[in-house]
Design a protein around this motif. Structure first.
Motif, PDB file in Angstrom:
ATOM      1  N   PRO A  86      33.856 -73.754  21.444  1.00 12.93           N
ATOM      2  CA  PRO A  86      34.604 -74.955  21.839  1.00 12.93           C
ATOM      3  C   PRO A  86      33.725 -76.023  22.473  1.00 12.93           C
ATOM      4  O   PRO A  86      34.174 -77.139  22.696  1.00 12.93           O
ATOM      5  CB  PRO A  86      35.621 -74.424  22.848  1.00 12.93           C
ATOM      6  N   TYR A  92      25.528 -66.357  25.194  1.00 12.73           N
ATOM      7  CA  TYR A  92      25.085 -65.074  25.742  1.00 12.73           C
ATOM      8  C   TYR A  92      26.007 -64.002  25.210  1.00 12.73           C
ATOM      9  O   TYR A  92      27.224 -64.101  25.354  1.00 12.73           O
ATOM     10  CB  TYR A  92      25.123 -65.086  27.277  1.00 12.73           C
ATOM     11  N   PRO A  95      27.103 -59.936  29.536  1.00 14.94           N
ATOM     12  CA  PRO A  95      27.341 -60.581  30.832  1.00 14.94           C
ATOM     13  C   PRO A  95      26.076 -60.744  31.680  1.00 14.94           C
ATOM     14  O   PRO A  95      26.033 -61.583  32.560  1.00 14.94           O
ATOM     15  CB  PRO A  95      28.343 -59.645  31.521  1.00 14.94           C
ATOM     16  N   GLU A 119      27.379 -71.059  27.673  1.00 14.95           N
ATOM     17  CA  GLU A 119      27.076 -71.782  28.904  1.00 14.95           C
ATOM     18  C   GLU A 119      26.711 -73.225  28.617  1.00 14.95           C
ATOM     19  O   GLU A 119      25.913 -73.507  27.730  1.00 14.95           O
ATOM     20  CB  GLU A 119      25.886 -71.135  29.624  1.00 14.95           C
ATOM     21  N   LEU A 123      28.045 -73.948  33.574  1.00 12.92           N
ATOM     22  CA  LEU A 123      29.476 -73.708  33.453  1.00 12.92           C
ATOM     23  C   LEU A 123      29.623 -72.636  32.382  1.00 12.92           C
ATOM     24  O   LEU A 123      29.269 -72.852  31.223  1.00 12.92           O
ATOM     25  CB  LEU A 123      30.184 -75.007  33.066  1.00 12.92           C
ATOM     26  N   MET A 124      30.065 -71.460  32.825  1.00 12.65           N
ATOM     27  CA  MET A 124      30.111 -70.311  31.932  1.00 12.65           C
ATOM     28  C   MET A 124      31.499 -70.210  31.301  1.00 12.65           C
ATOM     29  O   MET A 124      32.501 -70.224  32.016  1.00 12.65           O
ATOM     30  CB  MET A 124      29.820 -69.011  32.702  1.00 12.65           C
ATOM     31  N   ASN A 125      31.521 -70.112  29.983  1.00 10.96           N
ATOM     32  CA  ASN A 125      32.809 -70.064  29.298  1.00 10.96           C
ATOM     33  C   ASN A 125      32.919 -68.784  28.493  1.00 10.96           C
ATOM     34  O   ASN A 125      32.171 -68.587  27.536  1.00 10.96           O
ATOM     35  CB  ASN A 125      32.947 -71.278  28.377  1.00 10.96           C
ATOM     36  N   GLU A 126      33.826 -67.925  28.928  1.00  7.96           N
ATOM     37  CA  GLU A 126      34.050 -66.703  28.160  1.00  7.96           C
ATOM     38  C   GLU A 126      34.822 -67.072  26.904  1.00  7.96           C
ATOM     39  O   GLU A 126      35.848 -67.744  26.986  1.00  7.96           O
ATOM     40  CB  GLU A 126      34.858 -65.703  28.987  1.00  7.96           C
TER      41      GLU A 126
ATOM     42  N   SER B 128      30.443 -72.081  37.916  1.00  5.49           N
ATOM     43  CA  SER B 128      31.733 -72.520  37.390  1.00  5.49           C
ATOM     44  C   SER B 128      32.071 -71.745  36.136  1.00  5.49           C
ATOM     45  O   SER B 128      31.191 -71.365  35.373  1.00  5.49           O
ATOM     46  CB  SER B 128      31.677 -74.008  37.064  1.00  5.49           C
ATOM     47  N   GLY B 130      34.798 -71.751  32.828  1.00  4.38           N
ATOM     48  CA  GLY B 130      35.835 -72.452  32.072  1.00  4.38           C
ATOM     49  C   GLY B 130      36.821 -71.460  31.480  1.00  4.38           C
ATOM     50  O   GLY B 130      36.458 -70.336  31.139  1.00  4.38           O
TER      51      GLY B 130
END
Lengths: 158, 258
Positions: A86, A92, A95, A119, A123-126, B128, B130
């Motif tokens: 997105p 990554y 984890p 990332e 700002l880490m986005n799972e 942070s 998301g």
């Protein structure tokens, strides 16, 4: 994918009215076609194999492949579900650097299973799966930069 | 800590309106993420005296002495285009920097993308996370660890970490500091919501300590070295490597030469 599986596919194809079968498993895509050799299909996977059905057995009851009308409706191409990034960032697959990857090829995931992190500037986005299915292909490597909407995983619905 | 301790200093309207306070918790980010998924409002604050599993980027640990510092997370639901999402890191860092300047009189330094330093030592770390639903950013949890009154650090970070107390030579009221941080977070947040990203970038530039310096940037398996030039429009860092310019979106940055 072993030879008996291939033979089985060929038998299924011979008995059917369809012109070709295409399957993909663990990054290997195989298309088996009743059509003659002048219709070799392109395959995109590095380890891909193209094979053609053996000539139909010379039994009187067997329907020759040539009688299949060229306009016969083809099987809809198998379309895997894509999980796309997105955002622009870095992927990554685990984890932490010394941890196991979130998922591997062949693994069954549920809706909501975390597949990777992307990332962007800390700002880490799972990235979660939005459907239940089996991971067919992982399109990115750990640490790889990705663009917006770039495909990360292919999932086969189960 | 009690919610009353925290609330009596607050001047914000939305940030900190709803507070979850814990003596001890795994990580405030994880709790806040759960709340966000359950639909908690923007500005919801999760704060703890002690984090049992305080963490940083890529599984790194965040050390914080119980009861001395601020470790908290809050929920935002930014109306930000996905390509600019990284600006939230700059926004959080610069809000903390402005608050530190207000309470201590010391001007801290921001390091890309979101660390805050005083005299070259790290005083604040930010992580942070998301939350995407159906490819759409539904919420972001911003976790902030700010060293306030800690005087001793584990030996491995003694040379690189500091606190407001060590820097300013006096003890601070943690909740007064928190109230000031939230005030800056809330007032700068308008710029995020109305897409005035340039405002955030120019404010960040005032605290930046990197431009013109020789830096090392490490990715997963690569290290590049060059001169830090400026921020890109999306908040990325532009580095001059020999004669080329490269933009970095995710990396560890170290200043090699002042």
């Amino acid at each position: 994918m072993d030879i008996s599986y291939l033979k089985k596919l060929i038998r299924i194809l011979e008995k059917s009215n369809v012109g070709e079968i295409e399957v993909e498993e663990e990054g290997l895509r195989i298309r088996i076609s009743k059509n003659s050799l002048n219709n070799i299909v392109a395959v995109s996977q590095p380890a891909a194999v193209t094979t053609h059905a053996a000539p139909a057995p010379a039994s009187p009851s067997a329907q020759p492949a040539e009688t299949v009308p060229p306009t016969a409706p083809a099987l809809p191409e198998i379309k895997y579900h894509e999980i796309n990034s997105p955002i622009v960032g870095t992927v990554y697959r685990a984890p932490a650097p010394d941890a196991d990857p979130y998922v591997e090829v062949g693994q069954i995931v549920q809706k909501g299973t975390v597949l990777c992190i992307v990332e962007a500037m800390k700002l880490m986005n799972e990235i979660e799966s939005d459907m239940a299915g089996r991971i067919v292909k992982i399109m990115v490597e750990n640490g790889q930069p990705v663009e917006y909407n770039q495909t990360l995983f292919l999932i086969e619905p189960v | 800590m009690t919610i009353e301790d925290i609330k009596k200093h607050l001047t914000t309207t939305e940030f900190g309106k709803k507070i979850y306070a814990f003596e001890s918790i795994d990580t405030t980010n994880t709790y806040a993420k759960t709340l966000a998924l359950q639909g908690s409002n923007e500005g919801t604050l999760v704060i703890a005296d002690d984090q049992l599993r305080g963490r940083g980027r890529l599984g790194r640990t965040w050390f914080s002495e119980k009861g001395k510092n601020l470790t908290f997370s809050f929920i935002v639901k930014p109306n930000i285009p996905p390509q600019s999402i990284g600006v939230l890191s700059l926004y959080a860092g610069v809000s903390v920097a402005a608050a530190i300047r207000e309470v201590t009189g010391i001007t801290p330094e921001c390091k890309w993308p979101n660390d805050v330093f005083i005299n070259g030592k790290k005083v604040c770390g930010i992580l942070s996370e998301g939350i995407f639903t159906q490819d759409k950013l539904s919420a972001v949890v911003i976790g902030i660890g700010l060293n306030v009154n800690q005087s001793e650090f584990p030996s491995e970070i003694r040379e690189t970490a500091t606190s407001l107390m060590l820097a300013a030579g006096k003890v601070f009221d943690r909740f007064q500091v928190l109230a000031t941080v939230l005030e800056h977070l809330e007032s700068l947040y308008d710029n995020i919501q109305s897409n005035r990203i340039n405002k955030i970038l120019s404010l960040w530039n005032r605290y930046n300590r990197m431009f013109g310096k020789y830096i090392s940037v490490s990715y997963q398996n690569t290290v590049i070295r060059g001169i830090a030039k400026q921020l890109a429009d999306d908040g990325g860092l532009i580095i001059q490597v020999n004669r080329d310019e490269q933009k970095v979106m995710a990396a560890d940055v170290t200043i090699i030469k002042e």
